[in-house]
Design a protein around this motif. Structure first.
Motif, PDB file in Angstrom:
ATOM      1  N   LEU A 122     -14.746  93.781  38.454  1.00  0.00           N
ATOM      2  CA  LEU A 122     -15.877  92.901  38.152  1.00  0.00           C
ATOM      3  C   LEU A 122     -15.488  91.843  37.126  1.00  0.00           C
ATOM      4  O   LEU A 122     -15.912  90.682  37.223  1.00  0.00           O
ATOM      5  N   LYS A 123     -14.670  92.240  36.153  1.00  0.00           N
ATOM      6  CA  LYS A 123     -14.244  91.299  35.114  1.00  0.00           C
ATOM      7  C   LYS A 123     -13.457  90.144  35.719  1.00  0.00           C
ATOM      8  O   LYS A 123     -13.605  88.985  35.307  1.00  0.00           O
ATOM      9  N   PRO A 134     -25.109  89.598  41.982  1.00  0.00           N
ATOM     10  CA  PRO A 134     -25.495  89.643  40.569  1.00  0.00           C
ATOM     11  C   PRO A 134     -27.003  89.683  40.391  1.00  0.00           C
ATOM     12  O   PRO A 134     -27.754  89.378  41.323  1.00  0.00           O
ATOM     13  N   LYS A 135     -27.406  90.082  39.203  1.00  0.00           N
ATOM     14  CA  LYS A 135     -28.828  90.074  38.891  1.00  0.00           C
ATOM     15  C   LYS A 135     -29.318  88.635  38.793  1.00  0.00           C
ATOM     16  O   LYS A 135     -28.545  87.722  38.502  1.00  0.00           O
ATOM     17  N   ASP A 185     -24.283  93.037  34.561  1.00  0.00           N
ATOM     18  CA  ASP A 185     -24.669  91.787  35.217  1.00  0.00           C
ATOM     19  C   ASP A 185     -24.956  91.964  36.714  1.00  0.00           C
ATOM     20  O   ASP A 185     -25.516  91.077  37.357  1.00  0.00           O
ATOM     21  N   VAL A 186     -24.573  93.110  37.272  1.00  0.00           N
ATOM     22  CA  VAL A 186     -24.577  93.282  38.728  1.00  0.00           C
ATOM     23  C   VAL A 186     -25.790  94.087  39.178  1.00  0.00           C
ATOM     24  O   VAL A 186     -26.066  95.171  38.652  1.00  0.00           O
ATOM     25  N   TYR A 227     -17.888  89.083  35.935  1.00  0.00           N
ATOM     26  CA  TYR A 227     -19.087  89.881  35.711  1.00  0.00           C
ATOM     27  C   TYR A 227     -18.774  91.105  34.863  1.00  0.00           C
ATOM     28  O   TYR A 227     -17.620  91.534  34.746  1.00  0.00           O
ATOM     29  N   THR A 228     -19.844  91.652  34.289  1.00  0.00           N
ATOM     30  CA  THR A 228     -19.797  92.994  33.716  1.00  0.00           C
ATOM     31  C   THR A 228     -20.688  93.881  34.587  1.00  0.00           C
ATOM     32  O   THR A 228     -21.456  93.383  35.419  1.00  0.00           O
ATOM     33  N   GLN A 265     -14.005  88.886  38.519  1.00  0.00           N
ATOM     34  CA  GLN A 265     -14.970  88.025  39.197  1.00  0.00           C
ATOM     35  C   GLN A 265     -15.918  87.339  38.215  1.00  0.00           C
ATOM     36  O   GLN A 265     -16.804  86.586  38.614  1.00  0.00           O
TER      37      GLN A 265
END
Length: 224
Positions: free
Chosen positions: A195-196, A220-221, A204-205, A200-201, A198
């Protein structure tokens, strides 16, 4: 007021447990014997739920007896093909090489409207497109299309598409799903690093799925 509520809750969980023990198929896919048992269990649970004069135990005992009966019947059905056919019936071919078997339809009390409607739901425009149509023991219609009407496959086009596995949810609403990680033999750190990369954490997803072939989907959210 608390007594009827408590009885209802107990009977509810008893029926849920009964259905779980019997099997995991949907109602529309139940064999005749399973459908009968399900209906009987529902009726037996309703009686002590509505009549407080009937002991709760009197409702639970018949439910347990039906569960045991269904388990034994399932066991015998696995061991004996003849018994399985007796209880659940057997498939019936009602379409052969693009034509309806009128005699078989009459035996099963099926109308042409029902057959045509079922074919439309499966994306088949005409009976003539069907090589074989089979009524399964659970009442569903399975079809084998004639060769010109069959969907084009990658093999027909001499293509080798990217391999696909079974996607499982590894992140749901910002939280890692540990059971999915175990199924994929993945560590949480691997997913976090993926995820990092991409940007994101995990927090965040909203949804992340991953399969054993490495295919990934990330949603993602929504931004506040």
């Amino acid at each position: 007021m608390s007594v009827p509520l408590l009885r209802t809750v107990i009977l509810y969980f008893a029926v849920v447990a009964a259905v779980r023990v019997m099997g995991k198929r949907q109602i529309g896919e139940l064999d005749p014997s399973e459908l009968v048992i399900t209906i009987l269990i529902s009726d037996l649970a309703a009686i002590p739920m509505q009549d407080l004069g009937i002991p709760l135990f009197a409702g639970l005992v018949p439910i347990a007896a039906l569960i045991i009966l269904e388990i034994f019947m399932s066991y015998f059905a696995m061991k004996s093909r003849r018994f399985r056919r007796l209880i659940n019936g057997q498939p019936a071919i009602i379409i052969k090489k693009g034509e309806l078997d009128i005699q078989k339809m009459r035996q099963m009390r099926l109308t042409t409207d029902e057959i045509i409607e079922t074919l439309r739901k499966q994306g088949v425009a005409s009976v003539s497109d069907v090589k074989y149509g089979v009524i399964e023991p659970d009442g569903t219609l399975s079809i084998v299309l004639k060769q010109p009407q069959q969907p084009v496959t990658a093999e027909m086009l001499n293509l080798t598409p990217k391999d696909q596995g079974l996607p499982v949810v590894v992140v749901s609403d910002g939280k890692l799903v540990q059971r999915s990680l175990q199924l994929l033999h993945k560590e949480a750190k691997e997913v976090e690093n993926q995820l990092k990369n991409q940007g994101y954490t995990v927090a965040d997803v909203f949804l992340m799925t991953l399969d054993d072939c490495g295919n990934v989907f990330i949603q993602p959210k929504e931004a506040n």
